[in-house]
Design a protein around this motif. Structure first.
Motif, PDB file in Angstrom:
ATOM      1  N   ASN A  91       0.808  -1.226   0.000  1.00  0.00           N
ATOM      2  CA  ASN A  91       0.000   0.000   0.000  1.00  0.00           C
ATOM      3  C   ASN A  91       0.841   1.277   0.000  1.00  0.00           C
ATOM      4  OD1 ASN A  91      -2.442  -1.419  -0.069  1.00  0.00           O
ATOM      5  ND2 ASN A  91      -2.488  -1.596   2.166  1.00  0.00           N
ATOM      6  N   GLN A  92       2.167   1.138  -0.045  1.00  0.00           N
ATOM      7  CA  GLN A  92       3.012   2.322  -0.181  1.00  0.00           C
ATOM      8  C   GLN A  92       2.968   2.814  -1.625  1.00  0.00           C
ATOM      9  OE1 GLN A  92       7.046   1.852   1.221  1.00  0.00           O
ATOM     10  NE2 GLN A  92       7.810   3.467  -0.119  1.00  0.00           N
ATOM     11  N   VAL A  93       2.909   4.133  -1.800  1.00  0.00           N
ATOM     12  CA  VAL A  93       2.939   4.710  -3.140  1.00  0.00           C
ATOM     13  C   VAL A  93       4.363   4.600  -3.684  1.00  0.00           C
ATOM     14  CG1 VAL A  93       2.549   6.762  -4.534  1.00  0.00           C
ATOM     15  CG2 VAL A  93       1.052   6.282  -2.591  1.00  0.00           C
ATOM     16  N   ILE A  94       4.515   3.888  -4.796  1.00  0.00           N
ATOM     17  CA  ILE A  94       5.846   3.673  -5.354  1.00  0.00           C
ATOM     18  C   ILE A  94       6.080   4.483  -6.625  1.00  0.00           C
ATOM     19  CG2 ILE A  94       6.113   1.405  -4.323  1.00  0.00           C
ATOM     20  CD1 ILE A  94       5.268   0.149  -6.952  1.00  0.00           C
ATOM     21  N   ALA A  95       5.022   5.033  -7.198  1.00  0.00           N
ATOM     22  CA  ALA A  95       5.152   5.849  -8.410  1.00  0.00           C
ATOM     23  C   ALA A  95       3.863   6.632  -8.611  1.00  0.00           C
ATOM     24  CB  ALA A  95       5.436   4.972  -9.630  1.00  0.00           C
ATOM     25  N   VAL A  96       3.915   7.619  -9.504  1.00  0.00           N
ATOM     26  CA  VAL A  96       2.706   8.322  -9.921  1.00  0.00           C
ATOM     27  C   VAL A  96       2.691   8.422 -11.435  1.00  0.00           C
ATOM     28  CG1 VAL A  96       2.317   9.662  -7.820  1.00  0.00           C
ATOM     29  CG2 VAL A  96       3.830  10.554  -9.593  1.00  0.00           C
ATOM     30  N   LEU A  97       1.507   8.338 -11.976  1.00  0.00           N
ATOM     31  CA  LEU A  97       1.298   8.518 -13.413  1.00  0.00           C
ATOM     32  C   LEU A  97       0.588   9.840 -13.643  1.00  0.00           C
ATOM     33  CD1 LEU A  97      -0.004   4.965 -14.489  1.00  0.00           C
ATOM     34  CD2 LEU A  97       2.350   5.815 -14.496  1.00  0.00           C
ATOM     35  N   LEU A  98       1.023  10.553 -14.648  1.00  0.00           N
ATOM     36  CA  LEU A  98       0.354  11.784 -15.051  1.00  0.00           C
ATOM     37  C   LEU A  98      -0.683  11.467 -16.114  1.00  0.00           C
ATOM     38  CD1 LEU A  98       3.475  14.106 -15.366  1.00  0.00           C
ATOM     39  CD2 LEU A  98       1.824  14.033 -13.484  1.00  0.00           C
ATOM     40  N   LYS A  99      -1.878  12.027 -15.954  1.00  0.00           N
ATOM     41  CA  LYS A  99      -2.924  11.817 -16.938  1.00  0.00           C
ATOM     42  C   LYS A  99      -2.644  12.664 -18.189  1.00  0.00           C
ATOM     43  CE  LYS A  99      -6.468  11.072 -13.377  1.00  0.00           C
ATOM     44  NZ  LYS A  99      -7.749  11.594 -12.832  1.00  0.00           N
ATOM     45  N   ASP A 100      -3.391  12.365 -19.240  1.00  0.00           N
ATOM     46  CA  ASP A 100      -3.250  13.151 -20.467  1.00  0.00           C
ATOM     47  C   ASP A 100      -3.507  14.623 -20.161  1.00  0.00           C
ATOM     48  OD1 ASP A 100      -2.698  10.904 -21.889  1.00  0.00           O
ATOM     49  OD2 ASP A 100      -4.726  10.642 -22.693  1.00  0.00           O
ATOM     50  N   GLY A 101      -2.620  15.479 -20.644  1.00  0.00           N
ATOM     51  CA  GLY A 101      -2.779  16.914 -20.429  1.00  0.00           C
ATOM     52  C   GLY A 101      -2.085  17.426 -19.191  1.00  0.00           C
ATOM     53  N   GLU A 102      -1.643  16.550 -18.298  1.00  0.00           N
ATOM     54  CA  GLU A 102      -0.940  16.986 -17.100  1.00  0.00           C
ATOM     55  C   GLU A 102       0.564  17.016 -17.383  1.00  0.00           C
ATOM     56  OE1 GLU A 102      -3.737  15.482 -13.392  1.00  0.00           O
ATOM     57  OE2 GLU A 102      -2.176  14.138 -14.153  1.00  0.00           O
ATOM     58  N   ASP A 103       1.254  17.916 -16.694  1.00  0.00           N
ATOM     59  CA  ASP A 103       2.703  17.963 -16.809  1.00  0.00           C
ATOM     60  C   ASP A 103       3.317  17.857 -15.424  1.00  0.00           C
ATOM     61  OD1 ASP A 103       2.335  20.439 -15.632  1.00  0.00           O
ATOM     62  OD2 ASP A 103       2.569  21.540 -17.521  1.00  0.00           O
ATOM     63  N   ALA A 104       4.632  18.011 -15.363  1.00  0.00           N
ATOM     64  CA  ALA A 104       5.342  17.814 -14.095  1.00  0.00           C
ATOM     65  C   ALA A 104       4.858  18.757 -13.005  1.00  0.00           C
ATOM     66  CB  ALA A 104       6.844  17.988 -14.316  1.00  0.00           C
ATOM     67  N   ALA A 105       4.249  19.880 -13.373  1.00  0.00           N
ATOM     68  CA  ALA A 105       3.771  20.825 -12.362  1.00  0.00           C
ATOM     69  C   ALA A 105       2.690  20.199 -11.491  1.00  0.00           C
ATOM     70  CB  ALA A 105       3.239  22.081 -13.038  1.00  0.00           C
ATOM     71  N   ALA A 106       1.964  19.221 -12.038  1.00  0.00           N
ATOM     72  CA  ALA A 106       0.901  18.573 -11.260  1.00  0.00           C
ATOM     73  C   ALA A 106       1.458  17.799 -10.081  1.00  0.00           C
ATOM     74  CB  ALA A 106       0.088  17.649 -12.168  1.00  0.00           C
ATOM     75  N   LEU A 107       2.746  17.420 -10.167  1.00  0.00           N
ATOM     76  CA  LEU A 107       3.336  16.658  -9.074  1.00  0.00           C
ATOM     77  C   LEU A 107       3.458  17.493  -7.813  1.00  0.00           C
ATOM     78  CD1 LEU A 107       6.175  14.816 -11.020  1.00  0.00           C
ATOM     79  CD2 LEU A 107       4.009  13.855 -10.253  1.00  0.00           C
ATOM     80  N   ALA A 108       3.535  18.799  -7.970  1.00  0.00           N
ATOM     81  CA  ALA A 108       3.723  19.677  -6.813  1.00  0.00           C
ATOM     82  C   ALA A 108       2.530  19.649  -5.879  1.00  0.00           C
ATOM     83  CB  ALA A 108       4.000  21.101  -7.274  1.00  0.00           C
ATOM     84  N   VAL A 109       1.352  19.305  -6.415  1.00  0.00           N
ATOM     85  CA  VAL A 109       0.156  19.288  -5.571  1.00  0.00           C
ATOM     86  C   VAL A 109      -0.334  17.887  -5.312  1.00  0.00           C
ATOM     87  CG1 VAL A 109      -0.583  21.564  -6.333  1.00  0.00           C
ATOM     88  CG2 VAL A 109      -1.333  19.548  -7.603  1.00  0.00           C
ATOM     89  N   ALA A 110       0.430  16.888  -5.760  1.00  0.00           N
ATOM     90  CA  ALA A 110       0.014  15.502  -5.517  1.00  0.00           C
ATOM     91  C   ALA A 110       0.091  15.203  -4.031  1.00  0.00           C
ATOM     92  CB  ALA A 110       0.922  14.545  -6.291  1.00  0.00           C
ATOM     93  N   PRO A 111      -0.972  14.674  -3.433  1.00  0.00           N
ATOM     94  CA  PRO A 111      -0.975  14.444  -1.987  1.00  0.00           C
ATOM     95  C   PRO A 111       0.080  13.451  -1.551  1.00  0.00           C
ATOM     96  CG  PRO A 111      -2.874  13.389  -3.034  1.00  0.00           C
ATOM     97  CD  PRO A 111      -2.247  14.277  -4.063  1.00  0.00           C
ATOM     98  N   VAL A 112       0.500  12.527  -2.450  1.00  0.00           N
ATOM     99  CA  VAL A 112       1.469  11.519  -2.034  1.00  0.00           C
ATOM    100  C   VAL A 112       2.824  12.119  -1.743  1.00  0.00           C
ATOM    101  CG1 VAL A 112       0.310   9.802  -3.446  1.00  0.00           C
ATOM    102  CG2 VAL A 112       2.239  11.024  -4.396  1.00  0.00           C
ATOM    103  N   LEU A 113       3.096  13.335  -2.248  1.00  0.00           N
ATOM    104  CA  LEU A 113       4.415  13.912  -2.063  1.00  0.00           C
ATOM    105  C   LEU A 113       4.520  14.692  -0.766  1.00  0.00           C
ATOM    106  CD1 LEU A 113       5.016  15.250  -5.679  1.00  0.00           C
ATOM    107  CD2 LEU A 113       5.694  13.062  -4.705  1.00  0.00           C
ATOM    108  N   GLN A 114       3.404  14.863  -0.078  1.00  0.00           N
ATOM    109  CA  GLN A 114       3.417  15.670   1.125  1.00  0.00           C
ATOM    110  C   GLN A 114       3.426  14.765   2.351  1.00  0.00           C
ATOM    111  OE1 GLN A 114       3.666  18.880   0.637  1.00  0.00           O
ATOM    112  NE2 GLN A 114       3.452  18.631  -1.565  1.00  0.00           N
ATOM    113  N   ALA A 115       4.482  14.855   3.145  1.00  0.00           N
ATOM    114  CA  ALA A 115       4.523  14.104   4.392  1.00  0.00           C
ATOM    115  C   ALA A 115       3.628  14.793   5.402  1.00  0.00           C
ATOM    116  CB  ALA A 115       5.957  14.036   4.923  1.00  0.00           C
ATOM    117  N   ALA A 116       3.087  14.027   6.314  1.00  0.00           N
ATOM    118  CA  ALA A 116       2.210  14.608   7.328  1.00  0.00           C
ATOM    119  C   ALA A 116       3.004  15.537   8.221  1.00  0.00           C
ATOM    120  CB  ALA A 116       1.586  13.495   8.164  1.00  0.00           C
ATOM    121  N   PRO A 117       2.648  16.823   8.284  1.00  0.00           N
ATOM    122  CA  PRO A 117       3.416  17.747   9.117  1.00  0.00           C
ATOM    123  C   PRO A 117       3.186  17.465  10.592  1.00  0.00           C
ATOM    124  CG  PRO A 117       1.467  18.835   8.233  1.00  0.00           C
ATOM    125  CD  PRO A 117       1.514  17.482   7.595  1.00  0.00           C
TER     126      PRO A 117
END
Length: 417
Positions: A70-96
Motif C-alpha cells: 500500500n506504499q505509493v511507489i510511483a505516480v502517473l500523469l494523466k493526459d494533459g498533465e505535466d510535471a507541475a501537477a506533481l507539486a500538488v500531488a498528496p502523495v508527495l506531502q509528508a504529514a506535518p
C-alpha cells in the motif's frame, strides 16, 4: 490529479517486497496493462501492470529497494498533465508534525478513533510489528509514508533516537559483558562477507521461528525397504528419455498422496476456531533455490499418474528456481515433503510449514543388514521421519499415516495403478 501507483499485496500475508527492476522510466508513456515493474516477493518475482493510461511522472522507489504494501511507489500523469501537477500531488506531502504551541497533543493527527476512544494508528502492519518488537510507541509519531502513514523507516528512526538510560541509574554488573559490535555482529569472528537478506530469506526465517515456537511438533520414524521400488523404477525408465525418467521422489509424492487418501483425517489444517479437513490431497514439495526453500504444490496428487506427477514436478521446480512461481502454485495444501536423500543425508527432522499439519523428511536409501526368515540379508532401506502438529493430528493418527506410507512405498505396484 496524478494517479498513485501503490504496491499491492501480491500474495497472502505479504507485507513488503523489493522493486527488483522498473520496466518504465520517468517520462515514458504507458497504456493500461503495460508492465511497470518486476516485484520480488518472499516467494517469487511477479510483474506489476499499469491500471490506467498515462505518463510516468515520478518513481519513488529505486531498483533493488524495499517497499511496503500500500506504499505509493510511483505516480502517473494523466493526459494533459505535466510535471507541475506533481507539486500538488498528496502523495508527495509528508504529514506535518503538529506544533505543541499551536494544538493539543493527540496520539496521531488524523488517526481514526474506534469505539471507547481507542486510536487505530495509521501505520503499516510491518511498522506496527517493528514498533512492538522494539518498544516504540506509535503515539505522537509522525509518518513519512503516503498521507502521513507510519512506515518502517519511521519506527527505525524513532528506535534509534531513544535515549539510553543514565548510567548511574543502572547498577554495574559484577562482570562486564564483552562489547557488542554494530548491528548485532559478534566480535572476534574475523573477516567476513555480509550477504543482505532477501525477502524470501526474511520470510523463511520468520515462519520457521514461528513454527518452532508455536507448533507442538512430535516425530515418528520408519525404515522403508525400497528394493522393489528401485527395480520397478529401473524397468519403467529403461526405454524413456532422460528428461522423462521417473525419479524416486515421484514415487514418494505418489505414496504420500495415497497414504493421505487412506488416512484422510491427517489431511488437515489447524486454525484457532476449527480443524479444517481438506477434501483435495495437495502435496507441497520442498525445492531448494538460490534464495532459499520454496514448496510448490502438486494439486490432487492422488488422482495423477506417476508420469503426470513427474512432468508437473519438473516444471514446477524449474519455475521455482527461476523465481517465477505464481501464488496459486505454492499456497495451500495440508502436507509437505522434504527429500534430502540425494545429498546423502541418512535422516533428519523437518519443521512443519504452518498451517499445515505434517511434513515428511526423507533420507538416502542405503544398503543395510536385515533379518529375513531367520537369516541375515541385505536390503536398501530409506529412513523417513514424519513431523506432526499435535494440535490437529494426534499420535495414533500420525502413526497410521506413516504406516500407510510405508505400505505404499514397499509395494510400489500399487503406485502405478
Amino acid at each position: 490529479m496524478p494517479i498513485e501507483v501503490v504496491l499491492p499485496a501480491l500474495s497472502a500475508g505479504m507485507e513488503e517486497a523489493v522493486i527488483a527492476r522498473w520496466l518504465k522510466a520517468e517520462g515514458d508513456a504507458v497504456k493500461k496493462g503495460d508492465l511497470l515493474a518486476e516485484i520480488e516477493t518472499d516467494k517469487a518475482t511477479m510483474e506489476l501492470e499499469a491500471e490506467a493510461d498515462g505518463t510516468v511522472g515520478r518513481l519513488f522507489v529505486d531498483n533493488g529497494a524495499r517497499a511496503e504494501v500500500n506504499q505509493v511507489i510511483a505516480v502517473l500523469l494523466k493526459d494533459g498533465e505535466d510535471a507541475a501537477a506533481l507539486a500538488v500531488a498528496p502523495v508527495l506531502q509528508a504529514a506535518p508534525a503538529v506544533a505543541e504551541e499551536q494544538a493539543p497533543v493527540h496520539p496521531l493527527a488524523g488517526a481514526p478513533v474506534g469505539a471507547g476512544g481507542d486510536v487505530r494508528h495509521r501505520a503499516s502492519p510491518l511498522a506496527r510489528r517493528l514498533a512492538a518488537e522494539r518498544g516504540v510507541s506509535l503515539e505522537g509519531l509522525a509518518g513519512s509514508g503516503p498521507k502521513g502513514r507510519i512506515v518502517r523507516i519511521d519506527v527505525e528512526r524513532a528506535a534509534a533516537s531513544v535515549r539510553p538510560v543514565a548510567a548511574e541509574a543502572v547498577p554495574a554488573p559484577a562482570t562486564p559483558p564483552a562489547p557488542a559490535s554494530a548491528k548485532g555482529i559478534p566480535p572476534g569472528i574475523g573477516p567476513y562477507e555480509a550477504v543482505p537478506h532477501t525477502s524470501m530469506r526474511r520470510t523463511i526465517a520468520r515462519r520457521l521461528l514461528e513454527a518452532k515456537q508455536t507448533v507442538p511438533h512430535f516425530y515418528l520414524n520408519a525404515d522403508c525397504d525400497i528394493d522393489a521400488l528401485l527395480a520397478l523404477r529401473a524397468r519403467i525408465n529403461e526405454k524413456r528419455d532422460a528428461s522423462e525418467r521417473i525419479s524416486v521422489n515421484d514415487f514418494i509424492i505418489r505414496a504420500c498422496a495415497l497414504a493421505l487418501r487412506k488416512v484422510p483425517d491427517a489431511n488437515a489444517v489447524w486454525t484457532e476456531d476449527a480443524i479444517l479437513k481438506l477434501q483435495d490431497i495437495d502435496i507441497a514439495v520442498a525445492v531448494a533455490t538460490d534464495g532459499g526453500l520454496i514448496t510448490p504444490l502438486i494439486r490432487q496428487a492422488d488422482r495423477k499418474s506417476l508420469g503426470a506427477i513427474s512432468a508437473e514436478m519438473k516444471a514446477l521446480a524449474a519455475r521455482a528456481r527461476e523465481n517465477r512461481l505464481k501464488p496459486e502454485e505454492y499456497q495451500g495444501g495440508g502436507f509437505s515433503l522434504s527429500n534430502l536423500g540425494m545429498y546423502g543425508t541418512k535422516s533428519f527432522s523437518a519443521i512443519i510449514n504452518p498451517p499445515q499439519s505434517a511434513i515428511l523428511a526423507v533420507g538416502a536409501g542405503e544398503r543395510r543388514p536385515v533379518e529375513r526368515n531367520g537369516e541375515l540379508a541385505f536390503a536398501t532401506l530409506m529412513s523417513v521421519t514424519l513431523s506432526v502438529d499435535h494440535r490437529s493430528v494426534d499420535g495414533a493418527l500420525g502413526a497410521q499415516l506413516l504406516a500407510a506410507f510405508k505400505m505404499a512405498i514397499e509395494d510400489p505396484m500399487n503406485l502405478i495403478v
